[in-house]
Design an enzyme around this catalytic site. Structure first.
Site, PDB file in Angstrom:
ATOM      1  N   CYS A 118       4.833  -0.358   2.671  1.00 42.21           N
ATOM      2  CA  CYS A 118       5.631  -1.979   2.315  1.00 42.21           C
ATOM      3  C   CYS A 118       7.047  -1.640   3.030  1.00 42.21           C
ATOM      4  CB  CYS A 118       5.546  -2.646   1.275  1.00 42.21           C
ATOM      5  SG  CYS A 118       6.613  -1.751  -0.272  1.00 42.21           S
TER       6      CYS A 118
ATOM      7  N   ASP B 247       1.066  -1.865   0.133  1.00 36.24           N
ATOM      8  CA  ASP B 247       0.591  -0.424  -0.051  1.00 36.24           C
ATOM      9  C   ASP B 247       0.730   0.922   0.332  1.00 36.24           C
ATOM     10  OD1 ASP B 247       1.230  -0.567   2.717  1.00 36.24           O
ATOM     11  OD2 ASP B 247      -0.888   0.014   4.079  1.00 36.24           O
TER      12      ASP B 247
ATOM     13  N   HIS C 223       8.760  -3.839  -3.992  1.00 33.16           N
ATOM     14  CA  HIS C 223       8.365  -4.552  -3.095  1.00 33.16           C
ATOM     15  C   HIS C 223       8.707  -4.904  -2.072  1.00 33.16           C
ATOM     16  CE1 HIS C 223       4.651  -5.532  -0.181  1.00 33.16           C
ATOM     17  NE2 HIS C 223       5.244  -6.796  -0.345  1.00 33.16           N
TER      18      HIS C 223
END
Length: 235
Positions: A97, A94, A212
């Protein structure tokens, strides 16, 4: 003239060969180290202790990979996790991370990410006075290709992606060695050290490059962590 289909086919073959070579490189490293690892107790740090870490250079996010590149990177990261017997405790993608993964490592829960972000931003700026601290500014400002005031205001916002500058600030703030198992083709291991203190703890993250972060554990420890989180959700 060469057709577009031929060009695409050649690019696809080249990408496949590069991915295959990357897997073979990682497997060779694993084979070389396997006898040494067989006698270890399974700690994450010891599993990767013989890898030479890439020196860390703080930098902001300037590159977003294409879908095809990101997909190859993700497959490479998954292969490395498998080779070294490591597992990710996944956190939400979101925009928080990096801070969620750090929170999971520090507090055994990703839910303290707002506090972690606040502490990291405090490391580079005095939020109470809203004045950049001169000594801290000199540590980070040179790595930010924009007005530093704009950078730290932006980074204080929930959902703003963390970068390698915030990782360095996290290492300094929490007096921690931050270790990244990455999806980079040529360098799978990055080590971030506090700049002026000996580290008092180690934080392990996986890094799907520029996409990520997740929290990283040895496989059986990750299973215990996931089970504990599910139990917590039942109450």
């Amino acid at each position: 003239m060469r057709s577009r289909r031929q060009s695409v086919g050649e690019c696809s073959t080249s990408s496949s060969l590069n991915s295959q070579q990357s897997v073979e490189d990682d497997r060779m490293i694993a084979v070389i180290l396997s006898e040494e690892y067989a006698k270890l107790d399974g700690a994450v740090a010891r599993r990767l202790s013989s890898l030479a870490p890439l020196p860390h250079i703080p930098q902001v996010n300037t590159y977003i990979p294409t879908f095809s590149v990101a997909n190859l990177d993700h497959q490479r990261l998954l292969q490395r996790l498998n080779i070294y017997g490591l597992c990710e405790v996944k956190v939400s993608g979101d925009g928080n991370c990096q801070f969620r993964a750090l929170s999971d490592q520090i507090y055994r829960s990703p839910e303290h990410h707002k506090h972690v972000r606040k502490e990291i931003v405090k490391q580079v700026v005095d939020l109470n006075m809203f004045i950049v601290l001169k000594d801290h500014c000199s540590l980070y400002e040179g790595y930010v290709p924009m007005k530093f005031k704009h950078y730290y205001k932006k980074m204080a916002k929930c959902g703003e992606w963390g970068d390698h500058v915030t990782l360095q600030a996290a290492a300094d703030k929490f007096v921690a060695k931050i270790c990244l198992l990455t999806s980079f083709r040529d360098n799978c291991f990055i080590e971030i050290l506090p700049q002026y203190q000996e580290p008092q703890q180690e934080l392990w993250l996986s890094f799907w490059s520029e996409v990520h972060y997740n929290s990283l554990y040895e496989i059986q420890d990750a299973a215990v962590r996931q089970k504990a989180r599910k139990k917590h959700w039942l109450f």
